[in-house]
Motif scaffolding. Structure first.
Motif, PDB file in Angstrom:
ATOM      1  N   THR A  76       0.925  -1.242   0.167  1.00 36.04           N
ATOM      2  CA  THR A  76       0.140  -0.133  -0.192  1.00 36.04           C
ATOM      3  C   THR A  76       0.807   1.281  -0.042  1.00 36.04           C
ATOM      4  N   TRP A  77       2.070   1.173   0.529  1.00 36.49           N
ATOM      5  CA  TRP A  77       2.690   2.411   0.977  1.00 36.49           C
ATOM      6  C   TRP A  77       3.539   2.663  -0.391  1.00 36.49           C
ATOM      7  N   ILE A  78       4.005   1.827  -1.016  1.00 37.97           N
ATOM      8  CA  ILE A  78       4.766   1.681  -2.159  1.00 37.97           C
ATOM      9  C   ILE A  78       3.740   2.239  -3.302  1.00 37.97           C
ATOM     10  N   PHE A  79       2.610   1.591  -3.716  1.00 34.35           N
ATOM     11  CA  PHE A  79       1.496   1.965  -4.549  1.00 34.35           C
ATOM     12  C   PHE A  79       1.348   3.326  -4.397  1.00 34.35           C
ATOM     13  N   THR A  80       1.059   3.730  -3.126  1.00 36.02           N
ATOM     14  CA  THR A  80       0.619   5.239  -3.099  1.00 36.02           C
ATOM     15  C   THR A  80       1.725   6.149  -3.176  1.00 36.02           C
ATOM     16  N   ILE A  81       2.935   5.924  -3.080  1.00 39.12           N
ATOM     17  CA  ILE A  81       4.027   6.651  -3.638  1.00 39.12           C
ATOM     18  C   ILE A  81       3.966   6.774  -5.186  1.00 39.12           C
ATOM     19  N   ALA A  82       3.804   5.902  -5.683  1.00 40.12           N
ATOM     20  CA  ALA A  82       3.648   5.840  -7.300  1.00 40.12           C
ATOM     21  C   ALA A  82       2.432   6.495  -7.894  1.00 40.12           C
ATOM     22  N   ARG A  83       1.424   6.252  -7.391  1.00 38.24           N
ATOM     23  CA  ARG A  83       0.130   7.153  -7.615  1.00 38.24           C
ATOM     24  C   ARG A  83       0.284   8.488  -7.287  1.00 38.24           C
ATOM     25  N   ASN A  84       0.931   9.073  -5.960  1.00 42.27           N
ATOM     26  CA  ASN A  84       1.160  10.092  -5.867  1.00 42.27           C
ATOM     27  C   ASN A  84       2.138  11.024  -7.072  1.00 42.27           C
ATOM     28  N   ARG A  85       3.173  10.335  -7.356  1.00 38.71           N
ATOM     29  CA  ARG A  85       3.985  10.546  -8.221  1.00 38.71           C
ATOM     30  C   ARG A  85       3.491  11.063  -9.678  1.00 38.71           C
ATOM     31  N   ARG A  86       2.732  10.066 -10.150  1.00 39.50           N
ATOM     32  CA  ARG A  86       1.859  10.361 -11.220  1.00 39.50           C
ATOM     33  C   ARG A  86       0.951  11.484 -11.131  1.00 39.50           C
ATOM     34  N   LEU A  87       0.135  11.700 -10.180  1.00 40.19           N
ATOM     35  CA  LEU A  87      -0.737  12.609  -9.944  1.00 40.19           C
ATOM     36  C   LEU A  87       0.049  13.982  -9.939  1.00 40.19           C
ATOM     37  N   ASP A  88       1.027  14.189  -9.348  1.00 37.00           N
ATOM     38  CA  ASP A  88       2.041  15.441  -8.998  1.00 37.00           C
ATOM     39  C   ASP A  88       2.389  15.552 -10.648  1.00 37.00           C
ATOM     40  N   ALA A  89       2.712  14.619 -11.415  1.00 37.60           N
ATOM     41  CA  ALA A  89       3.224  14.951 -12.730  1.00 37.60           C
ATOM     42  C   ALA A  89       2.098  15.531 -13.402  1.00 37.60           C
ATOM     43  N   LEU A  90       0.925  15.057 -13.501  1.00 38.85           N
ATOM     44  CA  LEU A  90      -0.338  15.706 -14.078  1.00 38.85           C
ATOM     45  C   LEU A  90      -0.631  16.976 -13.831  1.00 38.85           C
ATOM     46  N   ARG A  91      -0.454  17.102 -12.399  1.00 38.75           N
ATOM     47  CA  ARG A  91      -0.724  18.585 -11.869  1.00 38.75           C
ATOM     48  C   ARG A  91       0.318  19.693 -12.633  1.00 38.75           C
ATOM     49  N   ARG A  92       1.486  19.190 -12.499  1.00 38.18           N
ATOM     50  CA  ARG A  92       2.483  20.128 -13.229  1.00 38.18           C
ATOM     51  C   ARG A  92       2.210  20.338 -14.611  1.00 38.18           C
ATOM     52  N   GLU A  93       1.579  19.195 -15.389  1.00 38.08           N
ATOM     53  CA  GLU A  93       1.466  19.651 -16.624  1.00 38.08           C
ATOM     54  C   GLU A  93       0.218  20.163 -16.923  1.00 38.08           C
ATOM     55  N   SER A  94      -0.563  20.385 -15.677  1.00 39.01           N
ATOM     56  CA  SER A  94      -2.149  20.945 -15.862  1.00 39.01           C
ATOM     57  C   SER A  94      -2.978  20.091 -16.703  1.00 39.01           C
ATOM     58  N   ARG A  95      -2.820  18.853 -16.486  1.00 39.86           N
ATOM     59  CA  ARG A  95      -3.616  17.867 -17.351  1.00 39.86           C
ATOM     60  C   ARG A  95      -4.815  17.298 -16.343  1.00 39.86           C
TER      61      ARG A  95
END
Length: 186
Positions: A76-95
């Motif tokens: 759970t901890w590791i998958f949450t980190i990966a999910r959050n990394r992806r969401l952060d990238a999407l936010r930076r790209e304004s997607r």
């Protein structure tokens, strides 16, 4: 809990304690391909999914000391980190962010005690949110449940951006205080 679940938690703890490269290699070998597959199912292109998976595993290496097996399983901890990394990238790209239904693809079923704990935490969160003033609660819903940016909320509600940020910050402080674990007294 299964032995494998305990083993992954112990591997993370070994990385935290002694920067155990063998433990990290075992974690990477197990989780990296699973993270990539999960991220691809969540909509990331293969190359980006691999980058996110590697970034998540690098974060596991750097922040292994933050892992708390009482709060979440290793997966759970590791998958949450990966999910959050992806969401952060999407936010930076304004997607646009993926739908909130995007769930973590965990390998082991939830344990009954974890389900009860999650239900208790959800009840505490709902109770804490019901205590917030309506203007703060509305802003939290827009920001966190609908994923609106602060500037978009300000525009929608015809409020100054500083007011939106201030109200959200105050609401988050109130929630953090309300959700702090009960302190045991000796």
């Amino acid at each position: 809990m299964t032995g494998a679940v305990d083993d992954y938690g112990r591997l993370i703890e070994a990385v935290a304690a002694t920067r155990d490269r063998d433990a990290f290699a075992r974690l990477f070998e197990h989780f990296a391909p699973r993270l990539k597959a999960y991220l691809m199912r969540a909509g990331a292109p293969p190359g980006a999914a691999e980058d996110f998976a590697q970034d998540a595993m690098l974060t596991v290496w750097r922040k292994a000391d933050l892992f708390d097996p009482r709060r979440a399983s290793a997966a759970t901890w590791i998958f949450t980190i990966a999910r959050n990394r992806r969401l952060d990238a999407l936010r930076r790209e304004s997607r646009p962010l993926p739908a909130p239904e995007m769930s973590l693809a965990l390998e082991e079923p939830e344990q009954p005690d974890a389900l009860v704990s999650e239900a208790e935490e959800a009840a505490r969160l709902n109770a804490a949110m019901s205590e917030l003033p309506p203007e703060q609660l509305d802003l939290l819903r827009l920001a966190f449940f609908q994923g609106d940016a602060h500037s978009e909320i300000a525009r929608k509600l015809n409020l100054p951006l500083g007011t939106v940020k201030s109200r959200i910050r105050k609401a988050m402080i109130k929630l953090r205080i309300a959700l702090e674990p009960l302190r045991e007294t000796p």
